[in-house]
Design a protein around this motif. Structure first.
Motif: not given
Length: 332
Positions: A15-23, A136-142, A227-231
């Protein structure tokens, strides 16, 4: 619990995550003094993928990348996104538990590092009605017991194996029931509305970013589900448990997904079972009533977590917002 289930089924999870964030050019004191209004972002304007903005603020980028490298949170990409002062960071994939660790540490120490530089970072799902939310999209593989990627089958359309298709089917079927585990704040639901670059139904498509689930074809080792529903406001452990657990449930029960969406997912009509809860309270009730969620995560967790989310939503109803004052103070 979810990763034990995966191992019992003969899978390991990547898995992995990617995040957008405001500064913001703000401090914990200044945001409170301003009552969180009229805040100054680090940069103005849209400037997505900007070499100009990244060059001007290169010291911040270098410090963040160096900190993450030393903390074993390797970043594959760091760039401006569309909006004033917004950045996006993609964390390199790893086994699922470490992916959750990396995501949690990244959020915490990005905020710490930023404050030490006189900036503030927010990972709220949506901080302003004027801008899209923060993903905060999540990527998943098996991988199977033999170590081979389980999601790739060159004999199938788009290389999507039966297991990947069933995994997507489980995620799609259970997304409305486990959404409280992913969108776990009241603020989360201000992002999940039409026209703001976030999914509104449990739809899936191949390389379709308007869907809640994006199948990403490619080489055997790169093929995965996003999994694009994640923030950005996710608890990485709970959100990944929901994303992975629902997919494993799909494989175990050979759940077929609906037809993949081609084109704009927002322009379609969907059956009731694909609709997502519209509030945290509704999502909490759906989670509490979900038999698959209880099977996956246990009665104790589901009952406790759903109760905390219901409490959170009820607390929010005590607030008198600026919108309510402007809407009702004089006219009614």
């Amino acid at each position: 619990r979810v990763l034990r289930r995966a191992a019992d089924m003969g899978y390991s999870v990547t898995s992995s995550a990617e995040f957008e964030f405001f500064l913001f050019n703000e401090t914990p004191q200044s945001v409170r003094a301003k009552n969180y209004r009229d805040l100054t972002t680090m940069t103005p304007g849209f400037f997505g993928y900007s070499v100009l903005r990244a060059g001007v603020h290169s010291e911040y980028y270098v410090e963040l990348l160096d900190m993450c490298e030393r903390m074993r949170i390797p970043i594959e990409g760091l760039h401006t996104e569309t909006g004033p002062g917004v950045l996006e960071a993609a964390i390199r994939y790893s086994d699922a538990l470490e992916a959750a660790d990396r995501a949690a540490l990244f959020k915490t120490f990005t905020k710490i590092m930023s404050q030490r530089r006189g900036l503030m970072a927010t990972f709220m799902a949506k901080w302003s009605r004027d801008w899209p939310g923060q993903s905060g999209h999540l990527h998943v593989s098996l991988k199977g017991a033999d170590g081979r990627p389980a999601f790739h089958d060159k004999t199938k359309p788009q290389g999507i194996s039966d297991e990947m298709r069933w995994f997507i089917g489980g995620q799609q079927a259970l997304m409305p029931e486990v959404l409280a585990m992913v969108a776990s704040t009241v603020n989360s639901y201000t992002r999940l509305i039409p026209g703001y670059w976030a999914p509104t139904v449990a739809a899936w498509g191949v390389e379709n970013r308007t869907c809640a689930l994006r199948a990403i074809p490619g080489s055997p080792s790169a093929q995965r589900v996003e999994y694009r529903v994640a923030a950005a406001d996710i608890n990485p452990y709970i959100a990944l448990a929901a994303a992975i657990g629902s997919g494993l449930w799909g494989i175990a029960n050979k759940i077929e997904p609906g037809d993949p969406i081609v084109g704009n997912a927002y322009d379609r009509e969907y059956p009731l079972e694909r609709q997502l809860p519209r509030s945290l309270g509704e999502a909490a009730r759906r989670l509490a009533a979900s038999k698959p969620a209880r099977e996956l995560f246990g009665d104790a967790f589901v009952e406790h977590f759903a109760a905390t989310r219901d409490w959170e939503e009820r607390e929010s109803r005590k607030a008198i917002t600026d919108w309510q004052l402007a809407r009702y103070f004089e006219i009614i």
